[in-house]
Design an enzyme around this catalytic site. Sequence first.
Site, short mmCIF file in Angstrom:
data_model
loop_
_atom_site.label_atom_id
_atom_site.label_comp_id
_atom_site.label_asym_id
_atom_site.label_seq_id
_atom_site.Cartn_x
_atom_site.Cartn_y
_atom_site.Cartn_z
N GLU A 1 -1.38 15.18 -2.46
CA GLU A 1 -2.59 14.98 -3.23
C GLU A 1 -2.89 13.49 -3.37
O GLU A 1 -4.03 13.06 -3.23
CB GLU A 1 -2.41 15.63 -4.60
CG GLU A 1 -3.65 15.74 -5.44
CD GLU A 1 -3.40 16.50 -6.74
OE1 GLU A 1 -4.37 16.66 -7.51
OE2 GLU A 1 -2.26 16.93 -6.99
N GLY B 1 -14.70 13.06 -11.26
CA GLY B 1 -13.57 13.42 -10.42
C GLY B 1 -12.32 12.60 -10.64
O GLY B 1 -11.26 12.94 -10.12
N ASP C 1 -14.16 19.14 -3.76
CA ASP C 1 -13.12 19.50 -2.79
C ASP C 1 -13.74 20.24 -1.61
O ASP C 1 -13.44 19.94 -0.44
CB ASP C 1 -12.06 20.38 -3.43
CG ASP C 1 -11.22 19.65 -4.45
OD1 ASP C 1 -10.05 19.35 -4.18
OD2 ASP C 1 -11.75 19.37 -5.55
N ASP D 1 -10.22 11.96 -13.34
CA ASP D 1 -10.09 12.54 -14.67
C ASP D 1 -9.63 11.60 -15.77
O ASP D 1 -10.26 11.51 -16.81
CB ASP D 1 -9.14 13.74 -14.63
CG ASP D 1 -9.57 14.82 -13.65
OD1 ASP D 1 -10.35 14.52 -12.74
OD2 ASP D 1 -9.13 15.95 -13.79
N TYR E 1 -4.35 24.43 -8.02
CA TYR E 1 -5.80 24.64 -8.12
C TYR E 1 -6.19 25.92 -7.35
O TYR E 1 -6.59 25.84 -6.18
CB TYR E 1 -6.56 23.44 -7.55
CG TYR E 1 -6.17 22.12 -8.16
CD1 TYR E 1 -6.60 21.77 -9.44
CD2 TYR E 1 -5.37 21.20 -7.47
CE1 TYR E 1 -6.25 20.55 -10.00
CE2 TYR E 1 -5.01 19.99 -8.02
CZ TYR E 1 -5.46 19.67 -9.28
OH TYR E 1 -5.11 18.46 -9.83
#
Length: 451
Positions: free
Chosen positions: A416, A185, A49, A187, A42
């Site tokens: 993540e 958010g 974020d 997805d 990203y």
Amino acid sequence: MTSLLDRPVPHRTADLTLRRGAVRVLLDNWTGHSTVPSRTLYPHQWSWDSAFIAIGLRHLSVRRAQQELETLLSAQWTDGRIPHIVFNPAVPNDAYFPSPDFWRSSTCGRTSGAPAAPETSGIVQPPVHALAAWLVHHTDPEESRRRAFLNRVLPRLTAWHDYLLDRRDLGGGGLAAVIHPWEPGMDNSPCWDQALQRVVPAAADAFRRADLDHGHPADRPTDLDYGRYVRLVADYRNTGYDDRSGRHTFAVEDPSFNALLIAGEHALAAMAEETGADPAPHTARAEELTHHLVTRLWDDDAGTFRVRDLTTDTLVDEHSVTGLIPLLAPRLPRHIVNRLAQTLGSPRFTAPATRLVPSYALTGHAFNAQRYWRGPAWFNTAWLIHRGLRTHNLHHSAEHLRQGFLGEAEHSGFAEYIDPTTGAARGARNFSWTAALALDLLSADLKEPTP
């Protein structure tokens, strides 16, 4: 000048390594004006974020946390929306898809208020920003007042909420709707599967997925998912990003998105009071939103909030972490708080290998331990649930989750997200919001007032 890495922050000796690691991630991902989520996957600025990142940065440099938010707000559209991506013009188009030349915000979005520069996406992400701004202010009120931080951001954040509560009340029930799976958010959550069935995917040769250059296909949404995402973006772009023109193929009311809007309205009320404005309109909006959230999305039999599909006007029968995040709302009826706490501790969300909360029920028909939001446990949702538990004085459960968060952040290399069945790190490493929120849980005063 003292290095940010060496800036004193209260901590136990055992936490020093974790703290220094978190600071290093944030320093490495800083671009000079904002922070990328990941240097590989990203490479631009992402909306929610940056809000989470500012919450962590405030413990290192209030000035830098303010800059994180104000850089994002400088790309706000005149209709009030905060776009979910602000593109860095120095990054090549092929580094991320959909790229700026696909969104074409400065041309296709002109009539909806897109800025001439920088290029942005045309959709939004969850409204964490007001809460983040209030926490940044609260960390050093004197510095905030000296720089008139709240006076600058309050009008922009109010316009952002106005946009969501006006242009996005597509169901007419007083809640904000999302019109693309990227907006809440989460997805590729199974909560969207039903609505996505109505979307004809874009042809496979119409796009190239840059995410697979840095992410394993088993972790990421499928090609079919992406085809549908691309179709929705293209259709929205072709309307000039106009929320009121035509029929949205995908439109849902999401519990987490609206819970964050409620928390944000309480934060706006606190900011208004601090700056000498009237907090009452924001307090009233928060109360109205809480009423609509309960009336439209609460499922008492299931003990969770549900997504409402606006095309069918029905609740989606899926158990997802989005249904637990409304714990953030401070005025929830007590019986709903108790039911949410029971659901959180049930076999659906008690993972064998982590204290973090799976993104989808372990017992659900669509559970996948590795694939993005179809099962993996995420750090940002754990932070939100931790804050919700504290909001309702469920301190034992909150501390249990906090300790798990910190352990997993360190062991995973600030991943993540986590496979909830094995504890294995998944997705990107050195992920900014994981580092920032770990730093917050290490550093923040756990008696900090909830706005």
